[in-house]
Design an enzyme around this catalytic site. Structure first.
Site, PDB file in Angstrom:
ATOM      1  N   SER A   1       0.863  -1.183   0.000  1.00  0.00           N
ATOM      2  CA  SER A   1       0.000   0.000   0.000  1.00  0.00           C
ATOM      3  C   SER A   1       0.893   1.224   0.000  1.00  0.00           C
ATOM      4  O   SER A   1       2.050   1.163   0.436  1.00  0.00           O
ATOM      5  CB  SER A   1      -0.886   0.006   1.247  1.00  0.00           C
ATOM      6  OG  SER A   1      -1.527   1.258   1.426  1.00  0.00           O
TER       7      SER A   1
ATOM      8  N   TYR B   1      -1.978   0.459  10.675  1.00  0.00           N
ATOM      9  CA  TYR B   1      -1.975  -0.002   9.285  1.00  0.00           C
ATOM     10  C   TYR B   1      -0.682   0.405   8.593  1.00  0.00           C
ATOM     11  O   TYR B   1      -0.073  -0.379   7.867  1.00  0.00           O
ATOM     12  CB  TYR B   1      -3.184   0.574   8.561  1.00  0.00           C
ATOM     13  CG  TYR B   1      -3.331   0.108   7.131  1.00  0.00           C
ATOM     14  CD1 TYR B   1      -3.444  -1.240   6.817  1.00  0.00           C
ATOM     15  CD2 TYR B   1      -3.379   1.033   6.086  1.00  0.00           C
ATOM     16  CE1 TYR B   1      -3.590  -1.666   5.506  1.00  0.00           C
ATOM     17  CE2 TYR B   1      -3.536   0.617   4.777  1.00  0.00           C
ATOM     18  CZ  TYR B   1      -3.633  -0.733   4.487  1.00  0.00           C
ATOM     19  OH  TYR B   1      -3.785  -1.144   3.182  1.00  0.00           O
TER      20      TYR B   1
END
Length: 265
Positions: free
Chosen positions: A150, A163
């Site tokens: 990501s 995250y």
């Protein structure tokens, strides 16, 4: 020629399911793994009905014993050519001061340790596939590890600590593995998507709060779709075997960074 085989984790929805459809259409035999057996079995049936080759294997990537048992079943396949480490996800958007450690633990175990488990278990088979392809001067996708990370693995943002930490871990895992495998016939590809609107990512992150989930994409005319990311994965995997796409960052045009997004009024 025997069809190449791709193992895809997190194939029950979103990017994983879209990648399975893309690679199956490209001629790969796809092995779909995820915890939700009904989802991957339905996808395998869909692909098989379309004349493609797909099998489902329910799997929790955080369970090392289960991963090892899965890897043992792959002896029945002529070759394992590609591993797409897609299983992952986000939980919560609380600041570091008040974040739930259990959410952080779950994200780390899924995004980082899950990738580690599958990569370690399948690396011997992937190396063998790469060696065979090198000897035969063919098989563009043979011996390929894909890590779907990501843009959160490249830059931080408020409320994303857990995250971001997990995806930084996935990014570093891919980067380190590439260094360690230099000189072997195995490629390590990292695809780092930005804002992707899928049916579950944001709703899972906010634990079913659909209002918070919708706010993530509010005013963004065209966030990425799961198929946009799957398209980049397919392209990277199918490059000639001497070509390694080290890191591919893909964002929607409206997103210049993790924290700068154009939203229409």
């Amino acid at each position: 020629m025997t069809a190449p085989t791709a193992v895809i984790t997190g194939a029950s929805s979103g990017i994983g399911a879209a990648t399975a459809r893309r690679l199956a259409a490209a001629g790969y035999r796809v092995i779909l793994t995820a915890r939700r057996a009904d989802r991957i079995e339905a996808l395998a049936a869909e692909l098989t009905a379309a004349g493609q080759r797909a099998v489902a294997y329910p799997l929790d990537v955080t369970d090392r014993a289960a991963v090892n048992a899965f890897a043992a079943t792959l002896d029945d396949h002529p070759s394992v050519d590609v591993l797409v480490n897609n299983a992952g996800g986000a939980l919560g958007a609380d600041p570091v001061a008040t974040a739930d450690p259990d959410d952080w633990r779950t994200m780390y175990e899924t995004n980082v340790l899950g990738t580690l488990h599958l990569t370690q278990a399948l690396l011997p088979a992937l190396t063998a596939a790469g060696q065979r392809a090198a000897a035969e001067s063919g098989g563009s996708g043979a011996g390929t590890v894909v890590v779907v990370s990501s843009t959160a693995g490249l830059a931080t943002y408020e409320g994303g600590g857990g995250y971001v930490a997990a995806k930084h871990g996935a990014h570093v895992l891919a980067e380190t593995l590439r260094l360690e495998l230099c000189g072997t016939p195995v490629r390590v590809i990292e695809v780092a998507p930005g804002m992707v609107k899928t049916e579950e990512f944001a709703s899972t992150r906010f634990k079913g709060d659909l209002e918070k989930a919708a706010a993530v994409y509010a005013g963004v005319a065209e966030p990425l779709t799961a198929d946009d990311v799957a398209d980049t994965i397919e392209w990277a995997v199918t490059r000639p075997s001497h070509v390694n796409i080290d890191l591919l960052v893909v964002r929607p045009r409206a997103q210049a960074s993790n924290y700068k997004v154009h939203r229409e009024s």
